[in-house]
Design a protein around this motif. Structure first.
Motif, PDB file in Angstrom:
ATOM      1  N   ARG A  59      -3.889   1.627  -1.290  1.00 40.71           N
ATOM      2  CA  ARG A  59      -3.240   2.853  -0.821  1.00 40.71           C
ATOM      3  C   ARG A  59      -4.239   3.784  -0.148  1.00 40.71           C
ATOM      4  O   ARG A  59      -3.986   4.316   0.936  1.00 40.71           O
ATOM      5  CB  ARG A  59      -2.572   3.580  -1.996  1.00 40.71           C
ATOM      6  CG  ARG A  59      -1.772   4.808  -1.579  1.00 40.71           C
ATOM      7  CD  ARG A  59      -1.353   5.622  -2.789  1.00 40.71           C
ATOM      8  NE  ARG A  59      -2.492   6.277  -3.418  1.00 40.71           N
ATOM      9  CZ  ARG A  59      -3.012   7.429  -3.013  1.00 40.71           C
ATOM     10  NH1 ARG A  59      -2.489   8.058  -1.961  1.00 40.71           N
ATOM     11  NH2 ARG A  59      -4.042   7.961  -3.626  1.00 40.71           N
ATOM     12  N   VAL A  60      -5.385   3.982  -0.782  1.00 39.09           N
ATOM     13  CA  VAL A  60      -6.416   4.867  -0.225  1.00 39.09           C
ATOM     14  C   VAL A  60      -6.948   4.307   1.095  1.00 39.09           C
ATOM     15  O   VAL A  60      -7.191   5.051   2.049  1.00 39.09           O
ATOM     16  CB  VAL A  60      -7.560   5.054  -1.243  1.00 39.09           C
ATOM     17  CG1 VAL A  60      -8.733   5.784  -0.605  1.00 39.09           C
ATOM     18  CG2 VAL A  60      -7.053   5.820  -2.464  1.00 39.09           C
ATOM     19  N   LYS A  61      -7.122   2.995   1.159  1.00 42.75           N
ATOM     20  CA  LYS A  61      -7.619   2.367   2.386  1.00 42.75           C
ATOM     21  C   LYS A  61      -6.651   2.614   3.531  1.00 42.75           C
ATOM     22  O   LYS A  61      -7.071   2.892   4.662  1.00 42.75           O
ATOM     23  CB  LYS A  61      -7.798   0.864   2.156  1.00 42.75           C
ATOM     24  CG  LYS A  61      -8.398   0.140   3.358  1.00 42.75           C
ATOM     25  CD  LYS A  61      -8.622  -1.329   3.036  1.00 42.75           C
ATOM     26  CE  LYS A  61      -9.218  -2.056   4.233  1.00 42.75           C
ATOM     27  NZ  LYS A  61      -9.430  -3.495   3.939  1.00 42.75           N
ATOM     28  N   ARG A  62      -5.344   2.531   3.259  1.00 50.27           N
ATOM     29  CA  ARG A  62      -4.354   2.789   4.303  1.00 50.27           C
ATOM     30  C   ARG A  62      -4.421   4.234   4.778  1.00 50.27           C
ATOM     31  O   ARG A  62      -4.390   4.521   5.980  1.00 50.27           O
ATOM     32  CB  ARG A  62      -2.959   2.487   3.755  1.00 50.27           C
ATOM     33  CG  ARG A  62      -1.814   2.658   4.753  1.00 50.27           C
ATOM     34  CD  ARG A  62      -1.004   3.902   4.489  1.00 50.27           C
ATOM     35  NE  ARG A  62      -0.531   3.929   3.123  1.00 50.27           N
ATOM     36  CZ  ARG A  62      -0.106   5.038   2.527  1.00 50.27           C
ATOM     37  NH1 ARG A  62      -0.129   6.186   3.171  1.00 50.27           N
ATOM     38  NH2 ARG A  62       0.301   5.014   1.273  1.00 50.27           N
ATOM     39  N   ALA A  63      -4.574   5.192   3.835  1.00 47.70           N
ATOM     40  CA  ALA A  63      -4.649   6.598   4.214  1.00 47.70           C
ATOM     41  C   ALA A  63      -5.921   6.890   5.002  1.00 47.70           C
ATOM     42  O   ALA A  63      -5.898   7.624   5.990  1.00 47.70           O
ATOM     43  CB  ALA A  63      -4.587   7.466   2.959  1.00 47.70           C
ATOM     44  N   ASP A 107       0.815  -1.219   0.000  1.00 49.21           N
ATOM     45  CA  ASP A 107       0.000   0.000   0.000  1.00 49.21           C
ATOM     46  C   ASP A 107       0.849   1.270   0.000  1.00 49.21           C
ATOM     47  O   ASP A 107       0.336   2.370   0.164  1.00 49.21           O
ATOM     48  CB  ASP A 107      -0.971   0.020   1.187  1.00 49.21           C
ATOM     49  CG  ASP A 107      -0.266  -0.102   2.536  1.00 49.21           C
ATOM     50  OD1 ASP A 107       0.948   0.147   2.598  1.00 49.21           O
ATOM     51  OD2 ASP A 107      -0.935  -0.453   3.532  1.00 49.21           O
ATOM     52  N   ARG A 108       2.175   1.128  -0.169  1.00 52.91           N
ATOM     53  CA  ARG A 108       3.045   2.304  -0.253  1.00 52.91           C
ATOM     54  C   ARG A 108       4.177   2.022  -1.247  1.00 52.91           C
ATOM     55  O   ARG A 108       5.190   1.430  -0.900  1.00 52.91           O
ATOM     56  CB  ARG A 108       3.612   2.671   1.121  1.00 52.91           C
ATOM     57  CG  ARG A 108       4.331   4.027   1.145  1.00 52.91           C
ATOM     58  CD  ARG A 108       4.974   4.278   2.496  1.00 52.91           C
ATOM     59  NE  ARG A 108       4.014   4.425   3.568  1.00 52.91           N
ATOM     60  CZ  ARG A 108       3.427   5.582   3.895  1.00 52.91           C
ATOM     61  NH1 ARG A 108       3.725   6.680   3.233  1.00 52.91           N
ATOM     62  NH2 ARG A 108       2.562   5.625   4.888  1.00 52.91           N
ATOM     63  N   LEU A 109       3.982   2.430  -2.483  1.00 51.99           N
ATOM     64  CA  LEU A 109       4.977   2.295  -3.545  1.00 51.99           C
ATOM     65  C   LEU A 109       5.389   3.698  -3.971  1.00 51.99           C
ATOM     66  O   LEU A 109       4.553   4.503  -4.386  1.00 51.99           O
ATOM     67  CB  LEU A 109       4.391   1.535  -4.739  1.00 51.99           C
ATOM     68  CG  LEU A 109       5.236   1.499  -6.016  1.00 51.99           C
ATOM     69  CD1 LEU A 109       6.530   0.725  -5.782  1.00 51.99           C
ATOM     70  CD2 LEU A 109       4.454   0.889  -7.173  1.00 51.99           C
ATOM     71  N   THR A 110       6.675   4.028  -3.861  1.00 49.40           N
ATOM     72  CA  THR A 110       7.134   5.362  -4.236  1.00 49.40           C
ATOM     73  C   THR A 110       8.142   5.280  -5.375  1.00 49.40           C
ATOM     74  O   THR A 110       9.089   4.493  -5.326  1.00 49.40           O
ATOM     75  CB  THR A 110       7.757   6.100  -3.040  1.00 49.40           C
ATOM     76  OG1 THR A 110       8.836   5.323  -2.504  1.00 49.40           O
ATOM     77  CG2 THR A 110       6.730   6.318  -1.948  1.00 49.40           C
ATOM     78  N   LEU A 111       7.914   6.118  -6.399  1.00 51.55           N
ATOM     79  CA  LEU A 111       8.727   6.119  -7.613  1.00 51.55           C
ATOM     80  C   LEU A 111       9.155   7.536  -7.982  1.00 51.55           C
ATOM     81  O   LEU A 111       9.352   7.844  -9.154  1.00 51.55           O
ATOM     82  CB  LEU A 111       7.921   5.501  -8.768  1.00 51.55           C
ATOM     83  CG  LEU A 111       7.502   4.042  -8.581  1.00 51.55           C
ATOM     84  CD1 LEU A 111       6.370   3.675  -9.515  1.00 51.55           C
ATOM     85  CD2 LEU A 111       8.688   3.114  -8.804  1.00 51.55           C
TER      86      LEU A 111
END
Length: 434
Positions: free
Chosen positions: A403-407, A376-380
């Motif tokens: 990702r949205v669910k984690r936020a 849930d957290r991929l940064t590029l």
């Protein structure tokens, strides 16, 4: 179009008195007049006009609760004396006005912090220079006295503390602690250049910190190091290690949970499947230690792997077999693609690939985005990938849902949100558009 900070009015919907919604966005405040049964969706459109934050990047909070776009403002916000306050949270890439210039006080604080940091750096460099005096000097005599005075505490606590002593080699008295050593810290302002076979004496050591030294691939006795079967934390960051790491590091350390390799010049991580000869050697070592060869696994307990700022060109697919792996920091390397097999790591939540300039959208497999069920957290950021292009990848919708669910979970828990809480993971634009 009303100016920022001015008043925007809703279309007539019901004969209700004028009410004002004060929208707070950082230090900025915008007042919006609401008339009738205006919906939150209408309010979001007004906010986009006033602040430049696109509607899809907006999250509105009132009294700690997130507002629902389809419902009316009145149904979700309590007005007092005709006024209510709404907090605007904008995700990365949402636009908005540029931040105000720093105040004189902020500039003075930044200058003070910079001066303190420079003073600390100078002090550490001076300590390193002083440590270079020969063995017959008073400085060396003082170092020996310091080590001797600590031996008793080392034996009684099991914590061998050697941080910031200006060491060039690990003292013999430290090895003499033997199985009583549980934690060994030789990091900080040291420049240890060799890790000899005597480290095998620390059979019960669980945490070994060697950050910031001068170790190389050739000066580390890897056979002795990987014989430490109880080791859970190994920190080799900020050394001078180059080339390919030995496969024994991944096979012979069954309890290793944290491995830090940042700031070296490593070309490749252990990849046993690509080196049959070394696999055979590792198998022989396993038999020698009484282990069943068929039970050998790749980093069986690894939870956190960090190798930022190296020269690694590929992520080993075997990391997908690590059932406990949760975090990988592979930023600022030379990686060109994410292996599809990495999606099979069932607990992998975070993958940092910032600064891999050769990584483009073709190197982000749709099946990885879809099948990495915990990610849930991929940064590029800093890669050859634009957010607009990434959103078109087939598996992006599945990843975006996670990702949205984690936020939103962080919002519901009312925890302190950092600047990256709503980061989509890549740069919005890589070039100016006309």
């Amino acid at each position: 179009r009303p100016r920022a900070g001015g008043m925007a009015s809703a279309p007539d919907a019901a004969p209700s008195p004028h009410r004002v919604v004060e929208v707070k966005h950082g230090k900025r405040k915008v007042d919006i007049v609401v008339e009738g049964a205006a919906t939150v969706a209408w309010l979001m459109d007004q906010i986009e006009t006033e602040t430049g934050v696109m509607r899809k990047h907006q999250k509105l909070l009132c009294k700690g609760k997130q507002l629902v776009a389809t419902e009316t403002v009145d149904a979700q916000c309590a007005f007092k004396n005709g006024k209510t306050t709404v907090m605007l949270l904008a995700s990365a890439g949402g636009g908005g006005a540029p931040p105000p210039p720093p105040t004189a006080g902020q500039q003075a604080l930044a200058a003070s912090r910079k001066a303190k940091l420079e003073a600390m750096t100078t002090a550490k460099m001076t300590a390193r220079r002083d440590a270079s005096i020969d063995d017959a000097s008073p400085k060396t005599t003082s170092l020996e006295a310091t080590v001797s005075s600590r031996v008793s505490n080392w034996r009684s606590t099991g914590i061998v503390g050697m941080r910031d002593l200006g060491l060039e080699a690990i003292p013999i008295k430290a090895f003499a602690i033997g199985p009583k050593a549980r934690v060994v810290d030789a990091g900080g302002a040291n420049r240890v250049a060799k890790l000899p076979k005597q480290i095998a004496e620390w059979t019960n050591c669980t945490k070994l910190v060697l950050s910031g030294n001068a170790l190389t691939l050739e000066t580390v006795d890897w056979e002795a190091l990987t014989s430490l079967r109880n080791l859970t934390h190994l920190l080799l960051d900020e050394n001078k290690i180059t080339g390919a790491l030995p496969n024994s590091l991944a096979i012979n350390m069954p309890r290793l949970t944290t491995l830090a390799l940042d700031g070296n010049s490593i070309d490749s991580l252990p990849s046993p499947s690509e080196d049959p000869d070394e696999d055979q050697t590792s198998d022989e070592n396993a038999k020698k230690n009484g282990r069943n060869v068929s039970s050998i696994t790749y980093f069986p307990s690894l939870e956190s792997l960090s190798f930022a700022r190296n020269r690694v060109t590929s992520i080993p697919p075997r990391l997908g077999t690590c059932k406990r792996l949760e975090r990988i920091d592979a930023s600022r390397n030379e990686i060109t693609a994410i292996p599809v097999a990495l999606a099979t790591a069932p607990r992998l939540t975070t993958l940092n690939l910032d600064g891999n300039k050769r990584l483009n959208v073709d190197g982000v497999p749709s099946s990885f985005l879809r099948d990495a069920i915990a990610l849930d957290r991929l940064t590029l950021h800093g890669c050859a990938v634009e957010m607009e292009t990434l959103r078109q990848v087939d598996g992006w919708a599945a990843y975006e849902t996670r990702r949205v669910k984690r936020a939103e979970k962080a919002l519901d828990a009312k925890v302190m949100l950092g600047t990256n809480a709503f980061d989509e993971g890549a740069d919005v634009e890589r070039r100016m558009r006309h």
